[in-house]
Structures are given as structure tokens and as C-alpha cells.
Scaffold this active site. Structure first.
Site, PDB file in Angstrom:
ATOM      1  N   LYS A 186      18.969 -21.734  -1.346  1.00  0.00           N
ATOM      2  CA  LYS A 186      19.552 -22.579  -2.392  1.00  0.00           C
ATOM      3  C   LYS A 186      20.036 -21.702  -3.554  1.00  0.00           C
ATOM      4  O   LYS A 186      21.212 -21.657  -3.839  1.00  0.00           O
ATOM      5  CB  LYS A 186      18.531 -23.594  -2.869  1.00  0.00           C
ATOM      6  CG  LYS A 186      18.026 -24.453  -1.704  1.00  0.00           C
ATOM      7  CD  LYS A 186      16.821 -25.264  -2.078  1.00  0.00           C
ATOM      8  CE  LYS A 186      16.094 -25.810  -0.888  1.00  0.00           C
ATOM      9  NZ  LYS A 186      16.894 -26.656  -0.004  1.00  0.00           N
ATOM     10  N   ASP A 228       5.999 -24.332  -5.461  1.00  0.00           N
ATOM     11  CA  ASP A 228       7.128 -24.223  -4.536  1.00  0.00           C
ATOM     12  C   ASP A 228       8.405 -24.411  -5.356  1.00  0.00           C
ATOM     13  O   ASP A 228       8.795 -25.532  -5.678  1.00  0.00           O
ATOM     14  CB  ASP A 228       7.007 -25.308  -3.458  1.00  0.00           C
ATOM     15  CG  ASP A 228       8.245 -25.380  -2.556  1.00  0.00           C
ATOM     16  OD1 ASP A 228       9.216 -24.636  -2.792  1.00  0.00           O
ATOM     17  OD2 ASP A 228       8.230 -26.204  -1.620  1.00  0.00           O
ATOM     18  N   TRP A 246       8.759 -33.216   0.105  1.00  0.00           N
ATOM     19  CA  TRP A 246       8.300 -31.845   0.355  1.00  0.00           C
ATOM     20  C   TRP A 246       6.838 -31.693  -0.032  1.00  0.00           C
ATOM     21  O   TRP A 246       6.087 -30.980   0.633  1.00  0.00           O
ATOM     22  CB  TRP A 246       9.202 -30.829  -0.339  1.00  0.00           C
ATOM     23  CG  TRP A 246      10.562 -30.817   0.298  1.00  0.00           C
ATOM     24  CD1 TRP A 246      11.735 -31.261  -0.245  1.00  0.00           C
ATOM     25  CD2 TRP A 246      10.880 -30.400   1.633  1.00  0.00           C
ATOM     26  NE1 TRP A 246      12.753 -31.137   0.670  1.00  0.00           N
ATOM     27  CE2 TRP A 246      12.263 -30.615   1.825  1.00  0.00           C
ATOM     28  CE3 TRP A 246      10.126 -29.870   2.697  1.00  0.00           C
ATOM     29  CZ2 TRP A 246      12.909 -30.315   3.030  1.00  0.00           C
ATOM     30  CZ3 TRP A 246      10.773 -29.564   3.897  1.00  0.00           C
ATOM     31  CH2 TRP A 246      12.145 -29.789   4.050  1.00  0.00           C
TER      32      TRP A 246
END
Ligand code: PMP
Length: 360
Positions: A196, A172, A102
Site C-alpha cells: 500500500k 498493524d 482485519w
């Protein structure tokens, strides 16, 4: 009805109490005679839901008054572009830490807008650790420093918040937001996709200090402009209303659980049980340096990967699903966010011991 323990990295489990409440309120929200999905986002009823969600998130995370909370769309991936557009503020360079897949996506997107200095990378060792503060090669006049406190795919989680001096820190937190208390004042911006630890996919939460707002690149679309979003209370256009409503139910659920301190104690215990099961059995392995092991995403491999498919099939018959590792790394991955009950982890640990006894 039987619910399984779903170890998906996202979209992931939601608290059963939240789903049950949403079900009760589905057809007739609080006597309105309609579903929350069917309401105008500018009406009194939905406005109260949005305001309560924001207030509860502010309370649960201890977000100071000089931070705006934005409810956006486009997932964390859209933030990879919005961040340089909004936060370069006339500068040409930003620092990024590369701790995994990511991070690399965020970096690739930022490179379309500015020079990216890689402040540290753990790629050489296969992304099995995080850099220490001393290893960070920071640019003094960088527009901001971006990092991912928890890399979802390989399960690497920072155990500290990087000190970047006067350079704004951007994180993030898609896969570890709300998993433990965090000092928001150390960050200029925090963002997370919802699917999530917050709610359903389609909603993205941005928490940003007010002084970061308002100096965007000329090409920035209005929908990507944090200042416009902030000035319009995240209702510049129609927000993802149902997602926001469900996120609000999750924030209220977190408060009822005792907040993030209580969640942290449970999350730590769940993670320790799983890592202990992996470390104490030579049939299983996790390559991540111990102090950077994630509390949320626990990847592991079997001693013989020819048994992977059998492991997954047998696990499924026990109600333990979505344990397949990310396609980039293979093996297994158990994502154990807030909504995964401790009993789910206990059941997985029990299954793993039994499986290795029979096949190891
Ligand atoms: N960042 C991290 C750390 C992630 O785990 C993910 C999704 N798994 C993303 C970004 C991308 O999120 P989205 O699908 O919401 O764009």
C-alpha cells in the site's frame, strides 16, 4: 502512454518517479551490467541497497536505535501468527482491539496460540468507529496489546495511540504506515505489508524493540523467528530482493518530498477534499464517525446502489479506476495512499459532483 488514477486498496499506486527510476535501472543497475533482480543478495551491491533502504526508513520514520527493522515475507497475514509465537514470551493471554475485518483475522489467528481478551469491539455499531482510551478493557498482565490503527476495508483510523502502561503495544500499520509522523517509541512492534504505502507486494516490514526478541514458542519456524531474522540482517534466507530495492526507492522518494510531515499535510488535504465532497452532497454517504475517518481509505455509498455499476464504468472512462468497495461492504472505496497525487483526488471529486448532478 497514459497512466490512470488507481484507487486500489492494495497493491496500490507507486510514485511515478520511482517506477521511472526502476525502469531506467532495470537492465543495468549502476553500471553493474545486470538487473538488481539478478544479483546475489549477499553481494556488495545488493547489500548496499538493503542497508540504504533500512537507513532511509529509519530516518523517515525516526526509528530509535534500540529498534530492529526486519524485512520479511508472507504479508501482514503471516504476522498474525508470528506475533503470538514471538511475543507471548511464556504468557497465556493477549489483548486485542476489534475494529474490523482485519482485526478479526488477527484475533482468529492468535486464538490458535493463546487466550484472547477483546479489549474493545466496535462490531455492534457495524465497525464505524474506534473505541476511546477510556473504553479499553485492558488485562494488566497481558503479553501484549494488538490493534489496527487503520482498518482498510471500512476506513476507520484511530486518532490516538492507546496507552497500555507496561503492556507492549503492537500495531498493524499495513494501510497507514508512512502516511504521517508517528512516535515509534510508543510501540513495542509495528508491522506492515508493503503493497500500500511501501512498495510491491511480497515484502513485509517489521519494526521491533530489541528487548522483545528471543523468547519464542518452541514450535516457531526459523523463518518466523524475529530474533533469527534480526541476527541475520533479514537475510536468513533469500529476501524478496526486488521488492526491497523498490521499497528503498520509495523511502528515498519520501525523503525528497520533505518526509512524513510534508506527506501528512498533503494526505490530510486529500482526505478532507473527499470527505467534504461526500458530506456536502446528499447523493453520497460515509458512515464513519467523523473523528475516526481514515486519511487513507475512504469508503462511500451512492444514494441508489443500482447506480453503482454505472458509476464505476463512467469513472473508468475518466481514468479513475478500482473504486469498487470491498466485497464485504459493497459501495465504493477510494484508497488515497501517499502515491495518489492530489490531482487524482481532485479529478475524483469533480467526477462525483458531475455524476450526482446527472443521476442524483
Ligand atoms: N492488515 C491490514 C490492515 C490490511 O489492510 C491487510 C491487507 N489489505 C492485511 C492485514 C493483510 O495483508 P497481506 O495481504 O499482506 O497479508
Amino acid at each position: 502512454m497514459s497512466r490512470v488514477y488507481n484507487f486500489s486498496a492494495g497493491p496500490a499506486m507507486l510514485p511515478q518517479a520511482v517506477l521511472a527510476q526502476a525502469q531506467r535501472e532495470m537492465l543495468d543497475w549502476h553500471g553493474s551490467g545486470m538487473s538488481i533482480m539478478e544479483m546475489s543478495h549477499r553481494g556488495e551491491e545488493f547489500t548496499s541497497v538493503a542497508q540504504q533502504a533500512e537507513a532511509d526508513l529509519r530516518e523517515v520514520m525516526g526509528i530509535p536505535d534500540n529498534y530492529k527493522i526486519l524485512f520479511m515475507q508472507g504479508g501482514a497475514s503471516s504476522q498474525f501468527a508470528m506475533i503470538p509465537m514471538n511475543l507471548l514470551r511464556g504468557k497465556r493471554c493477549a489483548d486485542y482491539i476489534n475494529t474490523g475485518d482485519w482485526s478479526q483475522k488477527a484475533i482468529a489467528e492468535a486464538q490458535r496460540y493463546c487466550d484472547v481478551n477483546i479489549a474493545a469491539s466496535t462490531e455492534e455499531g457495524g465497525f464505524t468507529t474506534a473505541p476511546s482510551q477510556e473504553q479499553l478493557n485492558l488485562t494488566p498482565d497481558a503479553a501484549y496489546m494488538h490493534y489496527i490503527p487503520n482498518e482498510t476495508i471500512r476506513g476507520v483510523e484511530f486518532d490516538y495511540i492507546p496507552d497500555t502502561g507496561n503492556v507492549p503495544l503492537v500495531a498493524d500499520m499495513s494501510s497507514n504506515i508512512l502516511s504521517r509522523p508517528v512516535d515509534v517509541s510508543k510501540f513495542s512492534m509495528i508491522y506492515a505489508g508493503a503493497q500500500k504505502n511501501i512498495g510491491p507486494a511480497g515484502l513485509t516490514v517489521v519494526i521491533i524493540r530489541e528487548d522483545m526478541l528471543g523468547e519464542v514458542m518452541d514450535c516457531t519456524p526459523s523463518m518466523f523467528n524475529y530474533k533469527i531474522m534480526a541476527d541475520n540482517d533479514s537475510m536468513y534466507n533469500t529476501p524478496p530482493t526486488y521488492g526491497l530495492y523498490l521499497a528503498g526507492l520509495v523511502f528515498a522518494w519520501l525523503k525528497a518530498q520533505g518526509g512524513l510531515k510534508a506527506m501528512a499535510a498533503i494526505n490530510q488535504r486529500k482526505a478532507e477534499k473527499l470527505y467534504t465532497a461526500i458530506d456536502n452532497d446528499p447523493f453520497y454517504a460515509n458512515p464513519v464517525e467523523t473523528k475516526y475517518r481514515s486519511w487513507m481509505n475512504v469508503p462511500f455509498t451512492l444514494a441508489n446502489d443500482a447506480l453503482d455499476a454505472t458509476f464505476l464504468t463512467e469513472a473508468k472512462t475518466q481514468g479513475l479506476v478500482t473504486l469498487k468497495g470491498h466485497r464485504l461492504v459493497g459501495g465504493m472505496r477510494a484508497s488515497i495512499y501517499n502515491a495518489m497525487p492530489e490531482e487524482g483526488v481532485d479529478a475524483l471529486v469533480g467526477f462525483m459532483a458531475d455524476f450526482s448532478k446527472r443521476h442524483g
